[in-house]
Design a protein around this motif. Structure first.
Motif, PDB file in Angstrom:
ATOM      1  N   GLU A  19       3.752  23.876 -21.681  1.00  0.00           N
ATOM      2  CA  GLU A  19       3.490  24.528 -22.974  1.00  0.00           C
ATOM      3  C   GLU A  19       1.994  24.583 -23.263  1.00  0.00           C
ATOM      4  OE1 GLU A  19       4.891  21.647 -22.448  1.00  0.00           O
ATOM      5  OE2 GLU A  19       3.644  20.215 -23.547  1.00  0.00           O
ATOM      6  N   LYS A  20       1.207  23.770 -22.572  1.00  0.00           N
ATOM      7  CA  LYS A  20      -0.264  23.798 -22.709  1.00  0.00           C
ATOM      8  C   LYS A  20      -0.909  24.275 -21.411  1.00  0.00           C
ATOM      9  CE  LYS A  20      -0.496  21.860 -26.844  1.00  0.00           C
ATOM     10  NZ  LYS A  20      -0.892  22.720 -27.988  1.00  0.00           N
ATOM     11  N   ASP A  62      -7.657  19.720 -21.983  1.00  0.00           N
ATOM     12  CA  ASP A  62      -6.946  20.081 -23.213  1.00  0.00           C
ATOM     13  C   ASP A  62      -7.960  20.111 -24.353  1.00  0.00           C
ATOM     14  OD1 ASP A  62      -5.550  20.128 -25.638  1.00  0.00           O
ATOM     15  OD2 ASP A  62      -3.790  19.193 -24.717  1.00  0.00           O
ATOM     16  N   LEU A  63      -8.262  21.324 -24.820  1.00  0.00           N
ATOM     17  CA  LEU A  63      -9.321  21.471 -25.823  1.00  0.00           C
ATOM     18  C   LEU A  63      -8.848  21.045 -27.205  1.00  0.00           C
ATOM     19  CD1 LEU A  63     -10.847  24.851 -24.602  1.00  0.00           C
ATOM     20  CD2 LEU A  63     -11.706  22.538 -24.194  1.00  0.00           C
ATOM     21  N   ALA A 132     -14.010  29.018 -16.881  1.00  0.00           N
ATOM     22  CA  ALA A 132     -13.986  29.210 -18.336  1.00  0.00           C
ATOM     23  C   ALA A 132     -15.105  28.460 -19.073  1.00  0.00           C
ATOM     24  CB  ALA A 132     -12.637  28.756 -18.876  1.00  0.00           C
TER      25      ALA A 132
HETATM   26  C1  LHQ Z   1      -4.450  25.174 -24.055  1.00  0.00           C
HETATM   27  C2  LHQ Z   1      -5.453  25.248 -23.093  1.00  0.00           C
HETATM   28  C3  LHQ Z   1      -6.426  24.213 -23.055  1.00  0.00           C
HETATM   29  C4  LHQ Z   1      -5.331  23.250 -24.886  1.00  0.00           C
HETATM   30  C5  LHQ Z   1      -4.210  26.943 -22.845  1.00  0.00           C
HETATM   31  N1  LHQ Z   1      -6.314  23.229 -23.966  1.00  0.00           N
HETATM   32  N2  LHQ Z   1      -4.400  24.203 -24.967  1.00  0.00           N
HETATM   33  C6  LHQ Z   1     -14.395  18.378 -18.987  1.00  0.00           C
HETATM   34  C7  LHQ Z   1     -14.824  17.274 -19.744  1.00  0.00           C
HETATM   35  C8  LHQ Z   1     -14.572  17.140 -21.098  1.00  0.00           C
HETATM   36  C9  LHQ Z   1     -14.329  18.077 -21.976  1.00  0.00           C
HETATM   37  C10 LHQ Z   1     -14.337  19.441 -21.743  1.00  0.00           C
HETATM   38  O1  LHQ Z   1     -13.919  20.013 -20.587  1.00  0.00           O
HETATM   39  C11 LHQ Z   1     -14.019  19.597 -19.346  1.00  0.00           C
HETATM   40  C12 LHQ Z   1     -13.635  20.542 -18.322  1.00  0.00           C
HETATM   41  C13 LHQ Z   1     -12.957  21.810 -18.693  1.00  0.00           C
HETATM   42  O2  LHQ Z   1     -11.942  22.080 -18.135  1.00  0.00           O
HETATM   43  S1  LHQ Z   1     -13.683  22.847 -19.819  1.00  0.00           S
HETATM   44  C14 LHQ Z   1     -12.631  24.290 -19.783  1.00  0.00           C
HETATM   45  C15 LHQ Z   1     -11.401  24.092 -20.595  1.00  0.00           C
HETATM   46  N3  LHQ Z   1     -10.482  25.196 -20.439  1.00  0.00           N
HETATM   47  C16 LHQ Z   1     -10.650  26.395 -21.012  1.00  0.00           C
HETATM   48  O3  LHQ Z   1     -11.621  26.682 -21.660  1.00  0.00           O
HETATM   49  C17 LHQ Z   1      -9.512  27.370 -20.844  1.00  0.00           C
HETATM   50  C18 LHQ Z   1      -8.807  27.586 -22.165  1.00  0.00           C
HETATM   51  N4  LHQ Z   1      -7.684  28.467 -21.996  1.00  0.00           N
HETATM   52  C19 LHQ Z   1      -7.780  29.783 -21.895  1.00  0.00           C
HETATM   53  O4  LHQ Z   1      -8.849  30.367 -21.889  1.00  0.00           O
HETATM   54  C20 LHQ Z   1      -6.493  30.560 -21.781  1.00  0.00           C
HETATM   55  O5  LHQ Z   1      -5.441  29.771 -22.273  1.00  0.00           O
HETATM   56  C21 LHQ Z   1      -6.174  30.988 -20.338  1.00  0.00           C
HETATM   57  C22 LHQ Z   1      -7.189  32.073 -19.887  1.00  0.00           C
HETATM   58  C23 LHQ Z   1      -6.225  29.808 -19.358  1.00  0.00           C
HETATM   59  C24 LHQ Z   1      -4.767  31.591 -20.273  1.00  0.00           C
HETATM   60  O6  LHQ Z   1      -4.636  32.595 -21.222  1.00  0.00           O
HETATM   61  P1  LHQ Z   1      -3.190  33.149 -21.641  1.00  0.00           P
HETATM   62  O7  LHQ Z   1      -2.411  33.411 -20.427  1.00  0.00           O
HETATM   63  O8  LHQ Z   1      -3.445  34.257 -22.619  1.00  0.00           O
HETATM   64  O9  LHQ Z   1      -2.444  31.925 -22.355  1.00  0.00           O
HETATM   65  P2  LHQ Z   1      -2.719  31.310 -23.836  1.00  0.00           P
HETATM   66  O10 LHQ Z   1      -4.172  31.288 -24.101  1.00  0.00           O
HETATM   67  O11 LHQ Z   1      -1.848  32.008 -24.805  1.00  0.00           O
HETATM   68  O12 LHQ Z   1      -2.234  29.797 -23.626  1.00  0.00           O
HETATM   69  C25 LHQ Z   1      -0.874  29.408 -23.740  1.00  0.00           C
HETATM   70  C26 LHQ Z   1      -0.782  28.145 -24.560  1.00  0.00           C
HETATM   71  O13 LHQ Z   1      -1.504  27.129 -23.868  1.00  0.00           O
HETATM   72  C27 LHQ Z   1      -1.496  28.306 -25.899  1.00  0.00           C
HETATM   73  O14 LHQ Z   1      -0.834  27.483 -26.820  1.00  0.00           O
HETATM   74  P3  LHQ Z   1       0.075  28.112 -28.013  1.00  0.00           P
HETATM   75  O15 LHQ Z   1       0.543  26.938 -28.772  1.00  0.00           O
HETATM   76  O16 LHQ Z   1      -0.816  29.024 -28.757  1.00  0.00           O
HETATM   77  O17 LHQ Z   1       1.158  28.848 -27.283  1.00  0.00           O
HETATM   78  C28 LHQ Z   1      -2.857  27.742 -25.620  1.00  0.00           C
HETATM   79  O18 LHQ Z   1      -3.504  27.268 -26.778  1.00  0.00           O
HETATM   80  C29 LHQ Z   1      -2.547  26.601 -24.691  1.00  0.00           C
HETATM   81  N5  LHQ Z   1      -3.706  26.258 -23.868  1.00  0.00           N
HETATM   82  N6  LHQ Z   1      -5.276  26.340 -22.345  1.00  0.00           N
HETATM   83  N7  LHQ Z   1      -7.399  24.165 -22.122  1.00  0.00           N
END
Ligand code: LHQ
Length: 259
Positions: A19-20, A62-63, A132
């Motif tokens: 879900e995340k 998980d942001l 990202a």
């Molecule tokens: C999420 C996430 C997510 C929470 C989808 N967190 N909920 C290291 C050290 C310490 C801190 C910081 O970071 C790091 C390393 C890193 O990894 S920084 C990069 C973190 N990741 C991102 O910035 C990616 C964030 N996600 C996205 O841009 C999109 O979700 C992608 C492009 C992966 C997918 O897009 P869609 O297919 O349109 O799916 P969605 O965005 O609708 O996501 C589905 C659900 O998953 C949604 O929840 P909801 O309750 O609205 O259905 C999102 O909020 C959740 N989700 N990624 N990283």
């Protein structure tokens, strides 16, 4: 948060917060780490297959875990990396057994770079790789600033990291970022077959091969030739080497035991 099963020498680890999009919280980090620690310690594990449950592979950190709107001091992301991401990267690279990654859907941020640290990465045709980090003001981590230029060269590495444009699986394969793009419906079957084949292989020799290729990133040719000699000496003492040669001479398939 991580499903784990052992079959035919393959330890399958499935990130399981669909879900995340299987983004990392502490619990999932600890569970994945435990999986790779088992892979190190357990001789019955002869290959690892890493994948994700649901429609995504892994969306990185998980942001929602650190909502800046809640106030308080800026978090120390370096500490998070020290505690979780870097040890995970180390466990994967130092494991002297093949790690296969089946990227079943979107791989973003640390999730993309986790896939790039595995030994053989397959991706479903519909999967996307997204650096990202730049979208939220961060730097690629989990080895991304090393993997991308090593695998792609600086031009493509910088463009991917600075723009955060999604890269489709077929382009990733054509560029040499991953091994192969596979039809979505065939991904798990193909990845499982590959992992099972490698798990039935000469594990010691495969592990030493992995070590040698990784060492090439920092070695001169002269150093690498010396390393190859030393590792060949070690491989030559394995029971699987004796079995491989015996099977060849007897014109039959080898039965490797991973020793
Ligand atoms: C999420 C996430 C997510 C929470 C989808 N967190 N909920 C290291 C050290 C310490 C801190 C910081 O970071 C790091 C390393 C890193 O990894 S920084 C990069 C973190 N990741 C991102 O910035 C990616 C964030 N996600 C996205 O841009 C999109 O979700 C992608 C492009 C992966 C997918 O897009 P869609 O297919 O349109 O799916 P969605 O965005 O609708 O996501 C589905 C659900 O998953 C949604 O929840 P909801 O309750 O609205 O259905 C999102 O909020 C959740 N989700 N990624 N990283």
């Amino acid at each position: 948060t991580v499903l784990s099963s052992l079959e035919a020498g393959v330890l399958r680890l499935t990130l399981n917060r669909p879900e995340k999009l299987n983004s990392f919280n502490e619990e999932m980090h600890l569970a994945l780490r435990a999986g790779f620690e088992r892979a190190h310690a357990d001789a019955a594990v002869r290959a690892v297959l890493l994948t994700g449950a649901g429609r995504g592979f892994c969306a990185g950190q998980d942001l929602g875990d650190r909502d800046p709107r809640k106030g308080g001091p800026a978090p120390d992301l370096g500490a998070t990396i020290d505690r979780f991401y870097n040890p995970l990267a180390g466990l994967i690279r130092s494991l002297e057994k093949p790690v296969i990654c089946a990227v079943n859907g979107v791989a973003a941020g640390a999730g993309a770079n986790l896939a790039l640290l595995c030994d053989i990465t397959l991706a479903a045709r519909s999967a996307r790789f997204i650096q990202a980090f730049s979208r939220i003001g961060l730097v690629p981590d989990t080895g991304g600033t090393w993997s991308l230029p090593h695998l792609l060269g600086e031009a493509r590495a910088k463009a991917l990291a600075l723009t955060a444009e999604p890269l489709d699986a077929e382009t990733a394969a054509a560029w040499g970022l991953i091994w192969r793009a596979v039809e979505d419906a065939a991904l798990m079957e193909e990845a499982t077959a590959l992992a099972t084949r490698l798990a039935a292989g000469p594990t010691r020799g495969l592990g030493l091969t992995k070590r040698a290729i990784q060492a090439a990133a920092t070695n001169s040719l002269d150093d690498q030739l010396v390393l190859e000699r030393d590792l060949q000496r070690e491989a030559g003492r394995s029971a699987d080497y004796a079995e491989g040669v015996t099977a060849f001479l007897e014109k039959r398939s080898p039965r490797f035991e991973g020793k």
